[in-house]
Design a protein around this motif. Structure first.
Motif, short mmCIF file in Angstrom:
data_model
loop_
_atom_site.label_atom_id
_atom_site.label_comp_id
_atom_site.label_asym_id
_atom_site.label_seq_id
_atom_site.Cartn_x
_atom_site.Cartn_y
_atom_site.Cartn_z
N VAL A 126 -43.98 65.52 16.75
CA VAL A 126 -44.53 64.61 15.76
C VAL A 126 -46.05 64.48 15.94
N LYS A 127 -46.77 64.50 14.82
CA LYS A 127 -48.21 64.28 14.81
C LYS A 127 -48.51 63.22 13.76
N ILE A 128 -49.47 62.35 14.07
CA ILE A 128 -49.80 61.26 13.16
C ILE A 128 -51.28 61.27 12.84
N LYS A 129 -51.59 61.12 11.57
CA LYS A 129 -52.97 61.07 11.09
C LYS A 129 -53.22 59.71 10.47
N LEU A 130 -54.24 59.00 10.97
CA LEU A 130 -54.57 57.68 10.46
C LEU A 130 -55.96 57.68 9.86
N ILE A 131 -56.14 56.86 8.84
CA ILE A 131 -57.46 56.61 8.26
C ILE A 131 -57.95 55.28 8.81
N ASP A 132 -59.16 55.27 9.36
CA ASP A 132 -59.69 54.06 9.97
C ASP A 132 -59.73 52.90 8.98
N GLY A 133 -59.32 51.74 9.47
CA GLY A 133 -59.33 50.54 8.64
C GLY A 133 -59.43 49.31 9.52
N ARG A 134 -59.18 48.16 8.92
CA ARG A 134 -59.30 46.90 9.66
C ARG A 134 -58.19 46.73 10.69
N GLU A 135 -57.01 47.29 10.42
CA GLU A 135 -55.86 47.10 11.31
C GLU A 135 -55.38 48.40 11.95
N GLN A 136 -56.11 49.47 11.80
CA GLN A 136 -55.69 50.71 12.43
C GLN A 136 -56.89 51.65 12.61
N GLY A 137 -56.69 52.63 13.48
CA GLY A 137 -57.74 53.60 13.75
C GLY A 137 -58.36 53.37 15.11
N TYR A 138 -59.58 53.83 15.26
CA TYR A 138 -60.30 53.68 16.54
C TYR A 138 -61.01 52.33 16.52
N ILE A 163 -61.72 50.31 18.97
CA ILE A 163 -62.64 50.02 20.07
C ILE A 163 -63.72 51.09 20.08
N PRO A 164 -64.94 50.77 19.68
CA PRO A 164 -66.02 51.76 19.62
C PRO A 164 -66.26 52.43 20.97
N GLY A 165 -66.49 53.72 20.94
CA GLY A 165 -66.82 54.45 22.15
C GLY A 165 -65.62 54.92 22.95
N THR A 166 -64.42 54.70 22.44
CA THR A 166 -63.22 55.14 23.14
C THR A 166 -62.36 56.01 22.22
N ASP A 167 -61.40 56.71 22.81
CA ASP A 167 -60.47 57.54 22.05
C ASP A 167 -59.15 56.83 21.78
N ALA A 168 -59.10 55.54 22.10
CA ALA A 168 -57.87 54.78 21.89
C ALA A 168 -57.65 54.54 20.40
N CYS A 169 -56.48 54.97 19.91
CA CYS A 169 -56.16 54.87 18.47
C CYS A 169 -55.01 53.89 18.28
N PHE A 170 -55.17 52.97 17.35
CA PHE A 170 -54.19 51.90 17.15
C PHE A 170 -53.68 51.90 15.71
N THR A 171 -52.52 51.32 15.53
CA THR A 171 -52.00 51.05 14.19
C THR A 171 -51.09 49.83 14.25
N LYS A 172 -50.67 49.37 13.07
CA LYS A 172 -49.85 48.16 12.97
C LYS A 172 -48.38 48.55 12.84
N ASN A 173 -47.53 47.87 13.58
CA ASN A 173 -46.09 48.07 13.50
C ASN A 173 -45.46 46.80 12.93
N VAL A 174 -44.69 46.94 11.86
CA VAL A 174 -44.06 45.78 11.21
C VAL A 174 -42.61 45.69 11.66
N VAL A 175 -42.27 44.60 12.33
CA VAL A 175 -40.90 44.36 12.80
C VAL A 175 -40.53 42.92 12.49
#
Length: 375
Positions: free
Chosen positions: A342-354, A356-368
């Motif tokens: 599995v590979k995931i592609k995200l577009i940077d936004g307010r609740e997902q993407g990189y 934290i500036p200067g890092t490679d940590a990528c986040f997204t929102k999970n709805v549960v």
């Protein structure tokens, strides 16, 4: 259902009814089946005394409630049906799809909403493992730089998943452009049921052509030999030609599509798909749109909800914005056997993407909706 029909006779003789993916069914559907079986069996026992086996996972997507609030979606679940207490709960503990011992527990945490972050973001935000991130084009990552019709069979169990239909359509167009060969465009014939002169004036044909309600084929259906398509209606359930069946286009005569079924349980023969009249079952339009078109759409990409219940060898997840409903992210990630598939592609936004500036940590929102587990 008529008491004297063949379907009624079959149901009377049936000893066990298995309802798969029942967690996607609304509570009203369960109640309707209960009333129907009581009438057929002529008694007041739950489900007419028939044994019902419900299969499903409440970590996956719940019933779709148009414009519904969180509470409305949860309350529409079969868990809130008065008949739920009649069922005995049996839990399966082994993940038979996953062959990755680290991926399986990660999926469970994702489905339970237990993946969080340590950076002060909202508790729904979690970090995606770096090995799953696609930094370039998700289409080329999954399907390559170009496709040849003779080699398309290697992508039988490959798909790109998106939360919304509009993103699915864009991905399908991009993949189709990579497929070699001449394209053919099939135009639909659109009309309004019980059309009056006033309707003709208010809703011209050009306006009807632009509409594509959920579950309907597009007005301009563009296909090539080797295109992967999906049925949008049941054509022949006995042969496995059901809504959601994936196929490869093998020939395109003027008024017919010839395709090969990809589903392993179906007959491996070419089938003929005619144009049929279709009308949306649920729509907010002030009229009933009648469209005569092939009941198919491109299926290089599909919505996450449509992929539920399927297993793929390789999956891409495209998130131009975060998922919006319970279980969508869990369903998307759990379609494959290991994290490497599995590979995931995200577009940077307010609740997902990189975030934290200067890092490679990528986040997204999970709805549960965790309240679905507490009942």
């Amino acid at each position: 259902m008529r008491q004297t029909s063949n379907d009624a006779t079959i149901l009377r003789k049936t000893k066990i009814i298995i309802w798969n993916e029942s967690t996607m069914a609304p509570s009203n559907a369960l109640r309707c089946v209960d009333k129907l079986l009581q009438e057929l069996m002529k008694n007041n026992k739950p489900f007419g005394g028939k044994t019902i086996i419900l299969g499903g996972d409440f970590r996956q997507t719940l019933p779709v409630v148009a414009h519904g609030s969180r509470s409305a979606i949860v309350e529409s679940s079969i868990k809130f049906n008065s008949l739920w207490d009649k069922f005995k709960i049996i839990k399966l503990e082994t993940n038979v799809r996953s062959v990755d011992p680290e991926f399986s527990p990660w999926l469970i945490k994702l489905g339970d909403g237990k993946l969080t972050n340590e950076h002060g973001f909202h508790h729904d935000i979690f970090q995606i493992p770096p090995t799953m991130i696609c930094k370039n084009s998700i289409v080329k990552k999954i399907y390559g730089d170009h496709l040849h019709p003779d080699h398309i069979s290697q992508f039988e169990k490959t798909a790109i998943l998106c939360p919304k239909n509009c993103d699915v359509d864009n991905i399908n167009k991009e993949v189709l452009s990579l497929l070699e060969g001449e394209s053919t465009t099939y135009l639909s014939t659109d009309s309004i049921d019980d059309e009056s002169q006033e309707d003709k004036d208010n809703y011209p044909i050009e306006f009807l052509n632009e509409l594509t309600p959920s579950g309907m084929p597009v007005h301009k259906l563009k296909l090539k030999i080797g295109s992967i398509i999906m049925l949008l209606r049941n054509l022949n359930t006995k042969r496995g030609l059901c809504n959601g069946t994936r196929m490869i286009v093998t020939a395109m005569p003027q008024n017919l599509l010839i395709a090969k079924v990809l589903t392993p349980t179906s007959e491996p023969k070419n089938i003929f798909i005619p144009r049929i009249d279709l009308a949306p079952s649920n729509t907010e339009l002030p009229f009933v749109l009648r469209r005569r078109q092939f009941p198919v759409k491109l299926a290089f990409a599909m919505t996450i909800n449509k992929s539920q219940g399927q297993t793929f060898d390789r999956v891409g997840i495209y998130l131009p914005e975060p998922v919006f409903s319970h279980g969508q992210l869990y369903v998307a990630f759990s379609r494959v056997k290991s994290s490497a598939d599995v590979k995931i592609k995200l577009i940077d936004g307010r609740e997902q993407g990189y975030l934290i500036p200067g890092t490679d940590a990528c986040f997204t929102k999970n709805v549960v909706f965790k309240e679905i587990y507490s009942k």
